[in-house]
Motif scaffolding. Structure first.
Motif, short mmCIF file in Angstrom:
data_model
loop_
_atom_site.label_atom_id
_atom_site.label_comp_id
_atom_site.label_asym_id
_atom_site.label_seq_id
_atom_site.Cartn_x
_atom_site.Cartn_y
_atom_site.Cartn_z
N ALA A 248 -74.83 2.55 -7.29
CA ALA A 248 -75.56 4.08 -7.38
C ALA A 248 -76.11 4.00 -9.09
CB ALA A 248 -74.60 5.17 -7.27
N ILE A 249 -77.29 4.50 -9.16
CA ILE A 249 -77.66 4.42 -10.72
C ILE A 249 -78.45 5.96 -10.72
CG2 ILE A 249 -79.68 3.42 -12.05
CD1 ILE A 249 -79.95 0.98 -10.04
N SER A 250 -77.74 6.38 -11.90
CA SER A 250 -77.86 7.69 -12.28
C SER A 250 -79.57 7.91 -12.51
CB SER A 250 -77.12 8.01 -13.67
OG SER A 250 -77.33 9.48 -14.06
N GLY A 251 -80.05 9.06 -12.07
CA GLY A 251 -81.52 9.23 -11.97
C GLY A 251 -82.34 8.70 -11.03
N LYS A 252 -81.77 7.70 -10.21
CA LYS A 252 -82.57 7.11 -8.93
C LYS A 252 -81.91 7.55 -7.79
CE LYS A 252 -84.43 3.38 -11.77
NZ LYS A 252 -85.58 4.33 -12.31
N PRO A 253 -82.68 7.68 -6.65
CA PRO A 253 -82.14 8.10 -5.59
C PRO A 253 -81.52 7.07 -4.66
CG PRO A 253 -84.24 8.06 -5.55
CD PRO A 253 -84.05 7.82 -6.76
N GLY A 254 -80.71 7.30 -3.76
CA GLY A 254 -80.06 6.10 -3.07
C GLY A 254 -79.27 5.17 -3.46
N LEU A 255 -78.82 4.19 -2.85
CA LEU A 255 -78.07 2.98 -3.30
C LEU A 255 -79.00 1.84 -3.49
CD1 LEU A 255 -75.19 3.67 -0.84
CD2 LEU A 255 -75.20 4.14 -3.20
N PHE A 256 -78.42 0.79 -4.38
CA PHE A 256 -79.16 -0.34 -4.63
C PHE A 256 -77.94 -1.48 -4.45
CE2 PHE A 256 -81.17 2.96 -6.74
CZ PHE A 256 -82.36 2.76 -6.71
N GLU A 257 -78.53 -2.65 -4.06
CA GLU A 257 -77.97 -3.98 -3.81
C GLU A 257 -78.07 -4.71 -5.16
OE1 GLU A 257 -78.11 -7.61 -1.08
OE2 GLU A 257 -78.90 -5.71 -0.28
N ILE A 258 -77.00 -5.49 -5.74
CA ILE A 258 -77.42 -6.38 -6.83
C ILE A 258 -77.94 -7.59 -6.26
CG2 ILE A 258 -76.30 -7.80 -8.52
CD1 ILE A 258 -74.13 -5.80 -8.68
N VAL A 259 -79.15 -7.97 -6.87
CA VAL A 259 -79.90 -9.32 -6.46
C VAL A 259 -79.33 -10.34 -7.11
CG1 VAL A 259 -81.99 -10.34 -6.13
CG2 VAL A 259 -81.94 -7.92 -5.42
N THR A 260 -79.47 -10.33 -8.50
CA THR A 260 -78.86 -11.08 -9.61
C THR A 260 -78.91 -10.32 -11.01
OG1 THR A 260 -79.52 -13.41 -10.45
CG2 THR A 260 -81.36 -11.62 -10.35
N GLN A 261 -77.93 -11.16 -11.72
CA GLN A 261 -77.79 -10.47 -13.05
C GLN A 261 -78.77 -11.22 -14.06
OE1 GLN A 261 -73.33 -10.57 -13.44
NE2 GLN A 261 -73.16 -8.71 -12.64
N THR A 262 -79.08 -10.67 -15.13
CA THR A 262 -79.77 -11.10 -16.10
C THR A 262 -78.99 -10.85 -17.36
OG1 THR A 262 -80.89 -8.77 -16.52
CG2 THR A 262 -82.01 -10.38 -14.74
N ARG A 263 -79.69 -11.30 -18.68
CA ARG A 263 -78.66 -11.21 -19.75
C ARG A 263 -79.00 -9.80 -20.17
NH1 ARG A 263 -82.24 -13.54 -23.61
NH2 ARG A 263 -83.64 -14.14 -22.19
N THR A 264 -79.78 -9.12 -19.79
CA THR A 264 -79.92 -7.53 -20.55
C THR A 264 -79.62 -6.42 -19.33
OG1 THR A 264 -82.17 -7.47 -19.85
CG2 THR A 264 -81.57 -7.97 -22.13
N GLY A 265 -79.02 -7.09 -18.03
CA GLY A 265 -78.95 -5.98 -17.10
C GLY A 265 -78.79 -6.82 -15.85
#
Length: 142
Positions: free
Chosen positions: A8-25
């Motif tokens: 869950a990301i504050s300020g964004k509606p709904g839910l998200f699935e992690i696709v891949t991790q990056t150096r900055t996020g």
């Protein structure tokens, strides 16, 4: 897929699935419209597996609350909407989790739980709730 990969990301509606991790996020994909976005490490991100609901005696993991909703609804979408009134939401949540702490669990929290359950149900991710318990049981026996 486990709840460890759902955010869950504050300020964004709904839910998200992690696709891949990056150096900055991370690169995440919305469960609502399947759009991919990049979120930075500065974003306020909550992993569903780390969220708990206050009760009068302890904190109950969100996974257990979602399982109780699933059991109540027989795996179907909830009988109420997250847009229903405060009294309706609280009455429904009292049926699911009778000893939840009414002083620390706000109607907005109940709305999120119901909305998240319906999103997980729509995307056929509720089975992850059961399979995670199986994995834990197996690892504890070893």
């Amino acid at each position: 897929m486990s709840l460890d990969k759902i955010l869950a990301i504050s300020g964004k509606p709904g839910l998200f699935e992690i696709v891949t991790q990056t150096r900055t996020g991370a690169v995440v994909q919305s469960l609502i419209d399947k759009k991919r976005i990049t979120v930075g490490a500065h974003s306020n991100i909550s992993i569903l597996s780390e969220i708990a609901i206050y009760t009068l005696t302890e904190e109950v993991p969100l996974r257990d609350v979602l399982k109780k909703v699933k059991h109540k609804e027989n795996g179907e979408p909830t009988s109420i909407s997250h847009k229903d009134g405060k009294d309706t939401l609280e009455e429904y949540f009292f049926d699911v989790l009778p000893d939840y702490d009414e002083d620390r669990v706000y109607p907005s929290d109940i709305k999120k739980v119901i909305q998240w359950y319906n999103l997980l149900q729509k995307n056929n991710l509720l089975d992850a709730l059961e399979s995670e318990d199986d994995e834990k049981d197996t690892s504890e026996e070893e």
